[in-house]
Enzyme design. Sequence first.
Site, PDB file in Angstrom:
ATOM      1  N   HIS A 225       0.859  -1.183   0.000  1.00 33.47           N
ATOM      2  CA  HIS A 225       0.000   0.000   0.000  1.00 33.47           C
ATOM      3  C   HIS A 225       0.893   1.231   0.000  1.00 33.47           C
ATOM      4  O   HIS A 225       1.687   1.430   0.915  1.00 33.47           O
ATOM      5  CB  HIS A 225      -0.927   0.027   1.211  1.00 33.47           C
ATOM      6  CG  HIS A 225      -1.857   1.206   1.217  1.00 33.47           C
ATOM      7  ND1 HIS A 225      -3.110   1.173   0.628  1.00 33.47           N
ATOM      8  CD2 HIS A 225      -1.708   2.464   1.722  1.00 33.47           C
ATOM      9  CE1 HIS A 225      -3.688   2.350   0.774  1.00 33.47           C
ATOM     10  NE2 HIS A 225      -2.872   3.154   1.431  1.00 33.47           N
ATOM     11  N   CYS A 226       0.767   2.045  -1.026  1.00 37.46           N
ATOM     12  CA  CYS A 226       1.606   3.229  -1.178  1.00 37.46           C
ATOM     13  C   CYS A 226       0.855   4.457  -0.670  1.00 37.46           C
ATOM     14  O   CYS A 226      -0.191   4.827  -1.220  1.00 37.46           O
ATOM     15  CB  CYS A 226       2.006   3.421  -2.643  1.00 37.46           C
ATOM     16  SG  CYS A 226       3.109   4.830  -2.925  1.00 37.46           S
TER      17      CYS A 226
END
Length: 386
Positions: free
Chosen positions: A237-238
């Site tokens: 998850h960025c």
Amino acid sequence: MIWEKLKPPEPDDRMCCCECDINQCRCCCDCEDLDEAFSRYEHCDETCPAFGTMMDNMKISMIPALLLLPLLLKAAALHYLLGIIILTALPGLVLSYYYATHRRKRRTLFFLTLALYSLAYMYYLFITEILPRGDVSPLQTFAVTTGMILTIVSLIHTKRGPGFVTASLHEANHQQMDAENELTNSDGCIQSADSEKTRKHPNSTKWTLCPVCKIMRPPRAGHCRTCGLCVQRLDHHCVWINSCVGQANHRSFLQTLCVFVLTAVYGISLVLRSLCPRQYLMTALFYCPGVYSQPSTALCFTCCWYSSIITVGLIYLLVAQVVNISFNVTGREAQLAVRNKKGQSRLWGLVIDTGEYSRGFYQNWVEFLTMTDSFMSFHSSPTDLV
């Protein structure tokens, strides 16, 4: 037993306070009581209207951060020692402000907004301060502008979604497998080839039940705590794009990194050539005589340092992504391999090679570049720009 206490939590597991006591490796509390206490705290805004209203007003909390960024950069341009202090403390200031205002939010636009604003502010200074100096040709300006546009377009394409897993995906997979079985049963050669493929990669068709979503998910899929959903071929998850990186957007995410890094490096080189025409590019960033004689040149030079710090971090991320793809390993799989003490550390710890899906450098890249967004039509959602 010691490793079981020290191991990092699996992305599909809930955090437990028992995994936080590093020194004594003992259970520090009753996990059920702690979960209940946190649940009451997270839903406090339902029983405390004033607190809920305050958190709703936190949507405007990005405005002070956006106003302080150019002010801090201008203050850093007053003297090189002041610039070193401010640029060194800037990451800590950003994180402190984030935890003070956006800590409770599962998904937040804080980092995405800050990144886009920084990109726009750097381009604004390039147009207003560097372009009038006459050292940049129209073709070079066009190249920088094109890079900016391509970065934003690639980012928008990345934001279309990572490929979430839904209940209909498992049903669609069953239908496809039934159709393939009918085809393979009529052709013995194809059936033999498929059995050989299954023998080499026994986990390639194994579906598992998500302990959180309670739905069947395909191989290499994982549950994202931040998004609260399962993602096909989950990498990570960025926070900078406020989205997961998965099967549907991994290629566009890599493309966004490449375009941004190339544009940033090229733009920084143009600014340094304009500010320090007699210096080599490698030395101009560290020694540029007379750059602090004017506020405009000092500000541009400080922004070069600011952009260089961000670019170096993204170059490291880009290299890590390229290496992981070369070994056919996702970020989630590497984390699980470290937790379960599986896999081998390669390239001085830059990648954890699990050996489970790797089929060689060439085939790994072919698989990555040609992987299809399986059954995306069953669970596609409109463009997620936030």
